[in-house]
Design a protein around this motif. Structure first.
Motif, PDB file in Angstrom:
ATOM      1  N   ARG A 173       1.020  -1.005  -0.095  1.00  0.00           N
ATOM      2  CA  ARG A 173       0.066   0.041   0.046  1.00  0.00           C
ATOM      3  C   ARG A 173       1.015   1.147  -0.103  1.00  0.00           C
ATOM      4  O   ARG A 173       1.971   1.235   0.481  1.00  0.00           O
ATOM      5  CB  ARG A 173      -1.083   0.148   1.295  1.00  0.00           C
ATOM      6  CG  ARG A 173      -1.893  -1.213   1.208  1.00  0.00           C
ATOM      7  CD  ARG A 173      -2.850  -1.195   0.197  1.00  0.00           C
ATOM      8  NE  ARG A 173      -4.106  -0.356   0.519  1.00  0.00           N
ATOM      9  CZ  ARG A 173      -4.944  -0.575   0.961  1.00  0.00           C
ATOM     10  NH1 ARG A 173      -5.093  -1.947   1.530  1.00  0.00           N
ATOM     11  NH2 ARG A 173      -6.068   0.278   1.297  1.00  0.00           N
ATOM     12  N   ASP A 213      -8.774   1.529   4.063  1.00  0.00           N
ATOM     13  CA  ASP A 213      -9.940   1.456   3.192  1.00  0.00           C
ATOM     14  C   ASP A 213     -10.790   2.535   3.549  1.00  0.00           C
ATOM     15  O   ASP A 213     -11.510   3.002   2.438  1.00  0.00           O
ATOM     16  CB  ASP A 213     -10.423  -0.131   3.133  1.00  0.00           C
ATOM     17  CG  ASP A 213      -9.586  -1.178   2.390  1.00  0.00           C
ATOM     18  OD1 ASP A 213      -8.876  -0.659   1.734  1.00  0.00           O
ATOM     19  OD2 ASP A 213      -9.852  -2.319   2.715  1.00  0.00           O
ATOM     20  N   GLU A 270      -9.372   5.781   2.626  1.00  0.00           N
ATOM     21  CA  GLU A 270      -9.076   6.334   1.255  1.00  0.00           C
ATOM     22  C   GLU A 270     -10.539   6.336   0.660  1.00  0.00           C
ATOM     23  O   GLU A 270     -10.578   7.030  -0.384  1.00  0.00           O
ATOM     24  CB  GLU A 270      -8.329   5.154   0.725  1.00  0.00           C
ATOM     25  CG  GLU A 270      -6.488   5.272   1.133  1.00  0.00           C
ATOM     26  CD  GLU A 270      -5.817   4.020   0.552  1.00  0.00           C
ATOM     27  OE1 GLU A 270      -4.767   4.019   0.902  1.00  0.00           O
ATOM     28  OE2 GLU A 270      -6.582   3.085   0.300  1.00  0.00           O
ATOM     29  N   ASN A 271     -11.599   5.346   0.967  1.00  0.00           N
ATOM     30  CA  ASN A 271     -12.613   5.133   0.210  1.00  0.00           C
ATOM     31  C   ASN A 271     -13.980   5.842   0.995  1.00  0.00           C
ATOM     32  O   ASN A 271     -14.960   6.011   0.076  1.00  0.00           O
ATOM     33  CB  ASN A 271     -12.809   3.683  -0.021  1.00  0.00           C
ATOM     34  CG  ASN A 271     -11.740   3.247  -0.809  1.00  0.00           C
ATOM     35  OD1 ASN A 271     -11.186   3.780  -1.658  1.00  0.00           O
ATOM     36  ND2 ASN A 271     -11.229   1.902  -0.515  1.00  0.00           N
ATOM     37  N   GLN A 272     -13.800   6.118   1.961  1.00  0.00           N
ATOM     38  CA  GLN A 272     -15.075   6.742   2.801  1.00  0.00           C
ATOM     39  C   GLN A 272     -14.582   7.964   3.608  1.00  0.00           C
ATOM     40  O   GLN A 272     -14.604   8.190   4.913  1.00  0.00           O
ATOM     41  CB  GLN A 272     -15.568   5.800   3.838  1.00  0.00           C
ATOM     42  CG  GLN A 272     -15.854   4.450   3.152  1.00  0.00           C
ATOM     43  CD  GLN A 272     -16.524   3.310   4.048  1.00  0.00           C
ATOM     44  OE1 GLN A 272     -17.436   3.510   4.807  1.00  0.00           O
ATOM     45  NE2 GLN A 272     -15.851   2.251   4.204  1.00  0.00           N
TER      46      GLN A 272
END
Length: 479
Positions: free
Chosen positions: A322, A439, A442-444
């Motif tokens: 990552r 996660d 980065e995504n929420q």
């Protein structure tokens, strides 16, 4: 109500760990709540010069340590409303470090004897003596066994707080005569006998009226063989008087809106200063200055207890899988120091290792990071996770002790939580938990921002824990 609080260290005079923070912040808060609480400490030669200049001589007397008659000076100082007493004997306390000396049994045996004899001489007979860890654990034993004939002492109630059960003060039984000048009548299973030795901590548990630990979960854990360090049987036997009270953190010191160690201040309503602190921290540590790369920091002693074997095992895999930055601050076991130096050399713009004890940098790492890594194998309470929450840096922690009691695990269905937790103590599980945190980050972004606000809104000040201690004291003296 009068309380004498005895400890082997207290900030800002001397501090090696969490005990030093507690022995400073708890009495300060109790004074605000109207308690006449005074603190007694050894007078180590390492006291900062500015306090040495303010300290006053109170009195001196002789203490019988076995066959030796030893000088005992009592000095005093008032700081932030708290009266401190310092027990002076340079033969015992003029040392380069607070602990780890060959004669620690005698040093802290003298300290315990001096505390008992000091109370009458300074005309401060407390309702409760509150001792902390093994260094002062013999005070309740001595009050029952050696000083019970002093009428003024007969009503004193006794509380011991266990900050870390791993350290117990285990010595040869000969010290009962050679240091404490007592007979062997306390050398039994309900006293200080521990196999073929004397155990200071066991004596403190058996002879105190209440035993507290620094978190509710730790109070339960230490009564099991896994966490009890050989004292779990004694603790189960005394379970009726054990109470877990979570520590607090000093909100005067740990305040993102006014912390002098930060370049930029911020609040839950305005996090722009947090982003600026992240950029400043990345630059200071030689990492790529990029607001979009998640920054994970960790501050602590580099030991197995703190779980750094898991970080050592999985750091390289994480860096290769990552886009993430890791920064570690601390000193400890050479194996971890060298491993983290290796990672820093191999990944200079993505991994930083500062092998040092730097309070200012620690605050910047609490405040400037996105996530705080604290995978302790066991943790009686832990202060770092509460500081990171205060600064809006979401913790990644092992569900043990005080970490379990202070970090609410993220719930992907409700969006609630203040951090990310794991139960199985393994590198595999830790890495999976970090991936879950990344996660969400980065995504929420909305869910992440809500967690940050929730973390910063939690109250980890000493106000409520101090009330819990006050309830303990009142239960003993019928106020």
């Amino acid at each position: 109500m009068k309380i004498l609080f005895a400890a082997s260290e207290a900030a800002p005079f001397f501090k090696t760990g969490g005990l030093g923070d507690v022995a400073y912040a708890l009495p300060k808060e109790l004074v605000k709540q109207g308690v006449d609480i005074r603190v007694v400490l050894p007078y180590y030669s390492t006291m900062p010069a500015k306090y040495k200049e303010e300290i006053k001589e109170l009195l001196h007397f002789r203490v019988q340590v076995g066959w030796k008659s030893m000088y005992c000076g009592v000095k005093t100082l008032e700081l932030e409303g708290v009266t401190y007493y310092f027990i002076d004997n340079q033969a015992y306390f003029n040392r380069p470090s607070l602990y780890g000396q060959m004669d620690d049994a005698e040093r802290f045996g003298f300290f315990s004897l001096a505390i008992c004899e000091m109370m009458e001489k300074i005309d401060f007979i407390p309702d409760v003596v509150h001792v902390n860890d093994w260094h002062t654990a013999m005070v309740p034993v001595l009050l029952v066994d050696k000083y019970h004939w002093i009428e003024a002492y007969q009503g004193i109630r006794k509380v011991i707080t266990i900050h870390n059960i791993r350290f117990q003060g285990v010595y040869d039984p000969s010290i009962l005569h050679s240091i404490f000048g007592t007979g062997m009548n306390i050398y039994h299973e309900d006293g200080v006998k521990y196999y073929d030795s004397v155990n200071f901590m066991k004596g403190g548990v058996n002879f105190s009226d209440v035993v507290t630990t620094v978190s509710p979960s730790y109070a339960n854990e230490i009564q099991t063989p896994e966490f009890g360090e050989g004292l779990d049987g004694t603790l189960r036997y005394n379970s009726w008087k054990i109470k877990g009270i979570i520590n607090g953190i000093d909100y005067d010191v740990n305040d993102p809106e006014s912390d002098p160690k930060l370049e930029y201040h911020f609040s839950a309503d305005d996090l722009s200063g947090k982003a600026a602190n992240k950029a400043a921290l990345q630059e200071r540590l030689g990492l790529e200055v990029n607001p979009d790369i998640p920054l994970i920091t960790s501050v602590g002693r580099l030991t197995d207890q703190k779980g750094y074997q898991l970080v050592q095992e999985k750091a390289e895999e994480l860096l290769n899988a990552r886009d993430v930055q890791i920064a570690i601050l601390g000193t400890g076991e050479a194996e971890y120091e060298n491993s983290f130096r290796y990672f820093a050399a191999k990944y200079p713009d993505r991994f930083a290792a500062v092998i040092d004890f730097d309070i200012s940098l620690a605050q910047q790492m609490y405040a400037g990071a996105d996530m705080f890594l604290m995978p302790s194998a066991f943790e009686p309470c832990g202060l770092s996770q509460m500081i990171s929450l205060r600064y809006g840096t979401l913790p990644i922690v092992h569900e043990t002790g005080g970490l379990k009691d202070t970090v609410v695990p993220y719930n992907s269905y409700t969006g609630e939580g203040t951090g990310f937790t794991f139960m199985d103590f393994s590198g595999y599980t830790l890495l999976g938990t970090i991936y879950r945190a990344l996660d969400v980050y980065e995504n929420q972004p909305k869910a992440w921002a809500e967690m940050v606000r929730e973390a910063m809104s939690r109250d980890f000040s000493w106000k409520e824990p101090a009330k819990d201690y006050l309830d303990v004291y009142r239960s003993l003296v019928n106020e």
